[in-house]
Motif scaffolding. Structure first.
Motif, mmCIF file in Angstrom:
data_model
loop_
_atom_site.group_PDB
_atom_site.id
_atom_site.type_symbol
_atom_site.label_atom_id
_atom_site.label_comp_id
_atom_site.label_asym_id
_atom_site.label_seq_id
_atom_site.Cartn_x
_atom_site.Cartn_y
_atom_site.Cartn_z
ATOM 1 N N GLY A 125 9.945 14.918 -8.273
ATOM 2 C CA GLY A 125 10.584 15.712 -9.317
ATOM 3 C C GLY A 125 9.618 16.156 -10.400
ATOM 4 N N HIS A 126 8.573 15.372 -10.607
ATOM 5 C CA HIS A 126 7.638 15.645 -11.704
ATOM 6 C C HIS A 126 6.453 16.503 -11.290
ATOM 7 C CE1 HIS A 126 4.612 14.538 -14.869
ATOM 8 N NE2 HIS A 126 5.684 14.689 -15.635
ATOM 9 N N GLN A 131 12.732 4.041 -3.532
ATOM 10 C CA GLN A 131 13.272 5.398 -3.488
ATOM 11 C C GLN A 131 13.191 6.097 -4.834
ATOM 12 O OE1 GLN A 131 14.782 7.276 -0.536
ATOM 13 N NE2 GLN A 131 13.730 8.484 -2.076
ATOM 14 N N ASP A 132 13.488 5.393 -5.914
ATOM 15 C CA ASP A 132 13.464 6.031 -7.227
ATOM 16 C C ASP A 132 12.061 6.486 -7.608
ATOM 17 O OD1 ASP A 132 16.187 5.750 -7.600
ATOM 18 O OD2 ASP A 132 16.020 3.819 -8.612
ATOM 19 N N GLU A 133 11.041 5.708 -7.217
ATOM 20 C CA GLU A 133 9.671 6.124 -7.501
ATOM 21 C C GLU A 133 9.338 7.429 -6.780
ATOM 22 O OE1 GLU A 133 10.664 3.056 -7.080
ATOM 23 O OE2 GLU A 133 9.371 1.602 -8.095
ATOM 24 N N ALA A 134 9.752 7.530 -5.509
ATOM 25 C CA ALA A 134 9.486 8.755 -4.757
ATOM 26 C C ALA A 134 10.182 9.957 -5.391
ATOM 27 C CB ALA A 134 9.941 8.580 -3.306
ATOM 28 N N TYR A 173 0.813 -1.215 0.000
ATOM 29 C CA TYR A 173 0.000 0.000 0.000
ATOM 30 C C TYR A 173 0.847 1.266 0.000
ATOM 31 C CZ TYR A 173 -3.978 -3.012 1.252
ATOM 32 O OH TYR A 173 -4.956 -3.973 1.272
ATOM 33 N N SER A 174 2.105 1.157 0.431
ATOM 34 C CA SER A 174 2.921 2.360 0.649
ATOM 35 C C SER A 174 3.962 2.606 -0.424
ATOM 36 C CB SER A 174 3.595 2.279 2.029
ATOM 37 O OG SER A 174 2.616 2.414 3.042
ATOM 38 N N ASN A 175 3.746 2.043 -1.617
ATOM 39 C CA ASN A 175 4.583 2.414 -2.751
ATOM 40 C C ASN A 175 4.244 3.853 -3.145
ATOM 41 O OD1 ASN A 175 5.677 2.828 -5.356
ATOM 42 N ND2 ASN A 175 5.564 0.654 -5.831
ATOM 43 N N PRO A 176 5.227 4.759 -3.141
ATOM 44 C CA PRO A 176 4.921 6.174 -3.411
ATOM 45 C C PRO A 176 4.396 6.438 -4.810
ATOM 46 C CG PRO A 176 7.291 5.820 -3.316
ATOM 47 C CD PRO A 176 6.659 4.556 -2.826
ATOM 48 N N MET A 177 4.538 5.480 -5.739
ATOM 49 C CA MET A 177 4.010 5.705 -7.076
ATOM 50 C C MET A 177 2.486 5.854 -7.061
ATOM 51 S SD MET A 177 4.700 6.400 -10.134
ATOM 52 C CE MET A 177 6.469 6.077 -10.176
ATOM 53 N N HIS A 178 1.818 5.273 -6.059
ATOM 54 C CA HIS A 178 0.364 5.470 -5.953
ATOM 55 C C HIS A 178 0.021 6.944 -5.749
ATOM 56 C CE1 HIS A 178 0.136 1.183 -5.812
ATOM 57 N NE2 HIS A 178 0.583 1.070 -4.580
ATOM 58 N N ILE A 187 5.679 13.058 0.834
ATOM 59 C CA ILE A 187 6.012 11.632 0.872
ATOM 60 C C ILE A 187 6.948 11.431 2.055
ATOM 61 C CG2 ILE A 187 7.044 9.693 -0.356
ATOM 62 C CD1 ILE A 187 6.466 11.123 -2.969
ATOM 63 N N ALA A 188 6.470 10.725 3.068
ATOM 64 C CA ALA A 188 7.256 10.567 4.289
ATOM 65 C C ALA A 188 8.279 9.453 4.151
ATOM 66 C CB ALA A 188 6.325 10.279 5.468
ATOM 67 N N HIS A 189 9.479 9.723 4.633
ATOM 68 C CA HIS A 189 10.559 8.749 4.777
ATOM 69 C C HIS A 189 11.314 8.489 3.462
ATOM 70 C CE1 HIS A 189 8.348 8.016 8.412
ATOM 71 N NE2 HIS A 189 7.417 7.288 7.837
ATOM 72 N N PRO A 190 12.596 8.127 3.567
ATOM 73 C CA PRO A 190 13.244 7.468 2.438
ATOM 74 C C PRO A 190 12.429 6.211 2.114
ATOM 75 C CG PRO A 190 14.880 8.192 4.026
ATOM 76 C CD PRO A 190 13.535 8.404 4.664
ATOM 77 N N SER A 191 11.999 6.096 0.859
ATOM 78 C CA SER A 191 10.938 5.138 0.506
ATOM 79 C C SER A 191 11.453 3.749 0.157
ATOM 80 C CB SER A 191 10.113 5.697 -0.650
ATOM 81 O OG SER A 191 9.606 6.975 -0.345
ATOM 82 N N VAL A 192 12.232 3.173 1.046
ATOM 83 C CA VAL A 192 12.762 1.827 0.805
ATOM 84 C C VAL A 192 11.601 0.852 0.632
ATOM 85 C CG1 VAL A 192 14.122 -0.031 1.838
ATOM 86 C CG2 VAL A 192 14.851 2.353 2.117
ATOM 87 N N PRO A 193 11.554 0.023 -0.428
ATOM 88 C CA PRO A 193 12.547 -0.138 -1.494
ATOM 89 C C PRO A 193 12.208 0.644 -2.759
ATOM 90 C CG PRO A 193 10.992 -1.922 -1.630
ATOM 91 C CD PRO A 193 10.507 -1.007 -0.513
#
Length: 294
Positions: free
Chosen positions: A210-211, A202-205, A174-179, A194-200
């Motif tokens: 950035g966009h 991070q690139d999605e966050a 549920y916590s994939n930042p791409m949502h 977006i809270a926290h370094p988004s392991v695993p």
């Protein structure tokens, strides 16, 4: 709040104890013990004293996950908001409303905004058991966006339930930042953190922040020692005005976070942006203005 007197603004802290409880059972922090060990349970006044001693401000909140757990928050949104007004020089109250409450969630959010003057909302998709881009949550977002308030979403792995049987029932998906990319498109005027370094993820966050111009990243929940290199690189460059200091206190103390941050390869001109200035702009602490302007 006089931002000029502050050394930093911690955008991510938890209230784990009520001022009305005579004894603290420890149950409010049990779910985090697998990651952080024993952590102190502090009331709003105790948090205020802690941050005042450090000439810092802090955003304070609880988490309402009644749909998944069957229990309401340990400390009510109302108590946090009312107590925070007594420490307005130091504390900024956010609220947490479980989207699973449906129409009731919308009514609660309106009341918390109109009567208790909360300054934003905290969501924990894994703890609350929902995808942030589920249209069922959109009526709740509409209330938040209409009020011009920010929404802060947990992302990535979580200490809640870590090491427990079945992860304590927590589902990380549920916590994939791409949502949150969908949420940012559908609510372009609602600031999103977006809270926290988004392991695993991070690139999605980084991609979403950035966009989408109204999307920020807070750095809470992890010591800066363990920040992924791509997060550090973008905090120093493309996202220098989109990254916020957060500790996750009392799970991780701001003292520990700041000591480790001092050793991180961050440009000197970027440090004050992360520690305070980005938050000052986001929350309108420098005077009248639209939250989230970059």
């Amino acid at each position: 709040m006089d931002a000029s007197r502050l050394t930093a603004i911690d955008v991510h802290t938890h209230v784990l104890a009520s001022v009305t409880e005579k004894e603290r059972s420890g149950s409010g922090s049990d779910a985090l013990a697998g990651t952080f060990g024993t952590i102190p349970e502090l009331t709003v006044p105790e948090l205020a004293d802690y941050y005042r001693e450090r000439s810092m401000a802090a955003i304070v909140f609880t988490v309402d996950s009644v749909t998944r757990t069957g229990r309401g928050p340990r400390v009510s949104n109302e108590e946090i908001a009312e107590q925070a007004t007594e420490y307005a020089d130091t504390l900024i109250p956010f609220a947490s409303v479980d989207p699973g409450r449906g129409a009731e969630a919308v009514r609660i959010a309106r009341r918390l905004i109109d009567e208790h003057h909360v300054r934003g909302f905290k969501f924990h998709p894994s703890d609350q058991g929902f995808f942030p881009n589920d249209p069922a949550a959109y009526p709740l977002y509409e209330v938040i966006a209409e009020a011009g308030l920010p929404a802060l979403f947990h992302s990535g792995q979580t200490g809640v339930g870590s090491g427990q049987r079945g992860g304590g029932g927590i589902r990380l998906k549920y916590s994939n930042p791409m949502h949150l990319d969908d949420v940012a498109v559908d609510f372009p005027d609602m600031p999103i953190i977006i809270a926290h370094p988004s392991v695993p993820w991070q690139d999605e966050a980084l991609a979403v922040a950035g966009h989408k111009p109204q999307v920020y990243i807070d750095l809470s929940g992890w010591s800066p020692t363990y920040f992924p290199p791509q997060l550090v690189a973008q905090a120093n460059s493309l996202l220098r005005k989109k990254v916020l200091f957060g500790s996750d206190f009392p799970a991780l103390s701001p003292d520990r976070w700041l000591a480790d941050f001092a050793k991180l390869d961050i440009k000197e001109e970027v440090r004050p942006l992360i520690l305070k200035e980005n938050a000052v702009r986001l929350f309108g602490l420098d005077g009248p203005g639209k939250p989230g302007e970059v």
